[in-house]
Design a protein around this motif. Structure first.
Motif, mmCIF file in Angstrom:
data_model
loop_
_atom_site.group_PDB
_atom_site.id
_atom_site.type_symbol
_atom_site.label_atom_id
_atom_site.label_comp_id
_atom_site.label_asym_id
_atom_site.label_seq_id
_atom_site.Cartn_x
_atom_site.Cartn_y
_atom_site.Cartn_z
ATOM 1 N N ILE A 226 36.155 -44.779 16.453
ATOM 2 C CA ILE A 226 35.016 -44.019 15.932
ATOM 3 C C ILE A 226 34.888 -44.230 14.422
ATOM 4 N N ARG B 44 36.873 -34.350 12.407
ATOM 5 C CA ARG B 44 35.689 -34.498 13.262
ATOM 6 C C ARG B 44 34.421 -34.511 12.401
ATOM 7 N N LEU C 168 30.979 -36.227 13.773
ATOM 8 C CA LEU C 168 30.910 -35.745 15.154
ATOM 9 C C LEU C 168 30.550 -34.269 15.185
ATOM 10 N N ASN C 169 29.830 -33.855 16.192
ATOM 11 C CA ASN C 169 29.476 -32.443 16.301
ATOM 12 C C ASN C 169 30.632 -31.663 16.929
ATOM 13 N N ASP D 140 31.022 -30.016 19.581
ATOM 14 C CA ASP D 140 31.206 -30.140 21.026
ATOM 15 C C ASP D 140 31.774 -31.491 21.440
ATOM 16 N N ASP D 141 31.789 -32.455 20.545
ATOM 17 C CA ASP D 141 32.267 -33.800 20.854
ATOM 18 C C ASP D 141 33.787 -33.785 20.981
ATOM 19 N N GLN D 142 34.289 -34.205 22.127
ATOM 20 C CA GLN D 142 35.725 -34.164 22.377
ATOM 21 C C GLN D 142 36.348 -35.550 22.470
ATOM 22 N N ARG D 143 35.686 -36.557 21.950
ATOM 23 C CA ARG D 143 36.201 -37.923 22.049
ATOM 24 C C ARG D 143 37.509 -38.132 21.295
#
Length: 82
Positions: free
Chosen positions: A18, A60, A65-66, A68-71
Motif C-alpha cells: 500500500i 492508516r 486509508l479510511n 473502515d479499511d482493514q487491509r
C-alpha cells in the motif's frame, strides 16, 4: 491483575504494498505517521507484527486509508480463504 494493552496484528507485506502503491518512501510514511523509519521497517519485514491502536490509526491515515479499511490487518489462520 494487569491486563495488556490492546494491539492490532498487522500484515507487513500489505503495509509495504500500500505504501509503495501510494508512491511513499519509508521515511515519508514514518514521518507522516509519527513513528520511526526503523519501526516501520520492522513492521514491513515482519520483525514486529503488532501495533497499538493510536499508532495503527496514524499509519492508516498516513497511507490515506479510511477507518473502515482493514487491509493492513493480518488474517488469522482460520480466516484465510480456502
Amino acid at each position: 491483575m494487569h491486563r495488556p494493552l490492546p494491539t492490532f496484528r498487522v500484515n507487513g507485506a500489505a503495509i509495504r504494498t500500500i505504501r509503495m502503491s501510494a508512491g511513499l518512501s519509508t521515511s515519508e510514511t514514518a514521518e507522516r505517521a509519527g513513528i520511526s523509519r526503523r519501526y516501520l521497517n520492522h513492521l514491513e519485514n515482519g520483525y514486529r507484527d503488532r501495533m497499538r491502536p493510536g499508532r495503527y490509526a496514524a499509519l492508516r491515515t498516513a497511507l490515506g486509508l479510511n477507518p473502515d479499511d482493514q487491509r493492513l490487518l493480518a488474517r488469522l489462520p482460520h480466516e484465510e480463504p480456502d
